[in-house]
Design an enzyme around this catalytic site. Structure first.
Site, mmCIF file in Angstrom:
data_model
loop_
_atom_site.group_PDB
_atom_site.id
_atom_site.type_symbol
_atom_site.label_atom_id
_atom_site.label_comp_id
_atom_site.label_asym_id
_atom_site.label_seq_id
_atom_site.Cartn_x
_atom_site.Cartn_y
_atom_site.Cartn_z
ATOM 1 N N SER A 25 0.821 -1.204 0.000
ATOM 2 C CA SER A 25 0.000 0.000 0.000
ATOM 3 C C SER A 25 0.857 1.258 0.000
ATOM 4 C CB SER A 25 -0.917 0.016 1.226
ATOM 5 O OG SER A 25 -1.702 -1.144 1.259
HETATM 6 N N1 SAH Z 1 -1.010 -4.172 3.826
HETATM 7 C C1 SAH Z 1 -0.456 -4.804 2.675
HETATM 8 C C2 SAH Z 1 -1.481 -4.724 1.554
HETATM 9 C C3 SAH Z 1 -1.253 -5.730 0.518
HETATM 10 S S1 SAH Z 1 -2.482 -5.737 -0.740
HETATM 11 C C4 SAH Z 1 0.833 -4.135 2.255
HETATM 12 O O1 SAH Z 1 0.940 -2.922 2.406
HETATM 13 O O2 SAH Z 1 1.716 -4.803 1.758
HETATM 14 C C5 SAH Z 1 -3.794 -6.617 0.010
HETATM 15 C C6 SAH Z 1 -3.509 -7.985 0.530
HETATM 16 O O3 SAH Z 1 -4.726 -8.551 0.974
HETATM 17 C C7 SAH Z 1 -2.939 -8.950 -0.495
HETATM 18 O O4 SAH Z 1 -1.778 -9.539 0.009
HETATM 19 C C8 SAH Z 1 -4.062 -9.983 -0.675
HETATM 20 O O5 SAH Z 1 -3.601 -11.285 -0.958
HETATM 21 C C9 SAH Z 1 -4.719 -9.911 0.678
HETATM 22 N N2 SAH Z 1 -6.093 -10.431 0.706
HETATM 23 C C10 SAH Z 1 -7.078 -10.256 -0.212
HETATM 24 N N3 SAH Z 1 -8.189 -10.898 0.175
HETATM 25 C C11 SAH Z 1 -7.900 -11.503 1.364
HETATM 26 C C12 SAH Z 1 -8.638 -12.349 2.267
HETATM 27 N N4 SAH Z 1 -9.909 -12.693 2.039
HETATM 28 N N5 SAH Z 1 -8.018 -12.775 3.379
HETATM 29 C C13 SAH Z 1 -6.729 -12.448 3.649
HETATM 30 N N6 SAH Z 1 -5.981 -11.664 2.833
HETATM 31 C C14 SAH Z 1 -6.560 -11.201 1.708
#
Ligand code: SAH
Length: 218
Positions: free
Chosen positions: A68
């Protein structure tokens, strides 16, 4: 993972600059800005992207996912903390682990859930290597939260569902705060749900842009 021996000298300065920029954009919580200054974001992206780690942008982390944007991480953390310092926080979407690292420096204990095995493993490893100790990891579909570890003082979701999963609201402690992007790729807004004595109260904050919250684990 990035090592950055060469750029290491400048990364404190670039982190300070990033924190200043976030402050100019409206992030007010000094504790959050301090943590932005102290968290090595370059360690959470691929080496090839490390030189851009302190730009205020999201970056690819593989598996079709992104780390993010720092502004969004800081802003969501600030909203989560605005009710007082939380003890237990649940994060859905570990991804790179950067938001997890930020949270771990501001709350007592972080519980984080990721549905992509490759990301769950990589973030666990890097967070351990960097010495963040108050984190528990789960490889699972975060739509159901983490019922046997709740209730939580704070829940932060870093991927966007169409509607707020009911299970997450039910895992909020009294006074607990849920910060979650809601909507579609075309239109999304950040929502805050506070668990009051009269039940959950929802507020809509600014427009955001997250990858979708998906179901199942892969
Ligand atoms: N906070 C993280 C955001 C990554 S993007 C960062 O800054 O790196 C969002 C993440 O949510 C991804 O890794 C994706 O795989 C995860 N995600 C999406 N749906 C999900 C679910 N149902 N349960 C757990 N993780 C999920």
């Amino acid at each position: 993972m990035a090592d950055l021996r060469g750029v290491g000298m400048t990364s404190q300065r670039t982190r300070n600059r990033l924190a200043e920029r976030l402050r100019e954009q409206g992030v007010q919580d000094e504790l959050v800005l301090d943590v932005i200054r102290s968290t090595p974001r370059h360690m959470f992206v691929d080496e090839a992207l490390a030189s851009r780690a302190y730009d205020d942008t999201s970056l690819p982390i593989g598996f079709n996912q992104t780390i993010s944007q720092p502004y969004t991480v800081a802003r969501m953390t600030e909203v989560l903390l605005a009710g007082g310092q939380p003890g237990k926080v649940l994060e859905i979407g570990t991804g790179s682990g950067y938001q997890t690292a930020v949270l771990s420096q501001l709350v007592e204990r972080v519980y984080t859930v990721e549905r992509i095995a490759g990301l769950a493993e990589r973030s666990r490893e890097i967070l351990k290597q960097l010495g963040y100790r108050n984190i528990q990891f789960k490889y699972d579909d975060g739509n159901i939260g983490w019922p046997d570890r709740g209730p939580f003082d704070g829940i932060i979701v870093t991927a966007s569902p169409r509607t707020i999963p009911a299970g997450l609201i039910s895992q909020l402690a009294p006074g607990g705060r849920l910060v979650i992007p809601v909507g579609t790729a075309a239109e999304q807004s950040l929502k805050l749900v506070v668990m009051t004595d009269d039940g959950p109260v929802e507020e809509t904050l600014e427009a955001v842009n997250f990858v979708p919250l998906l179901g199942g684990k892969v």
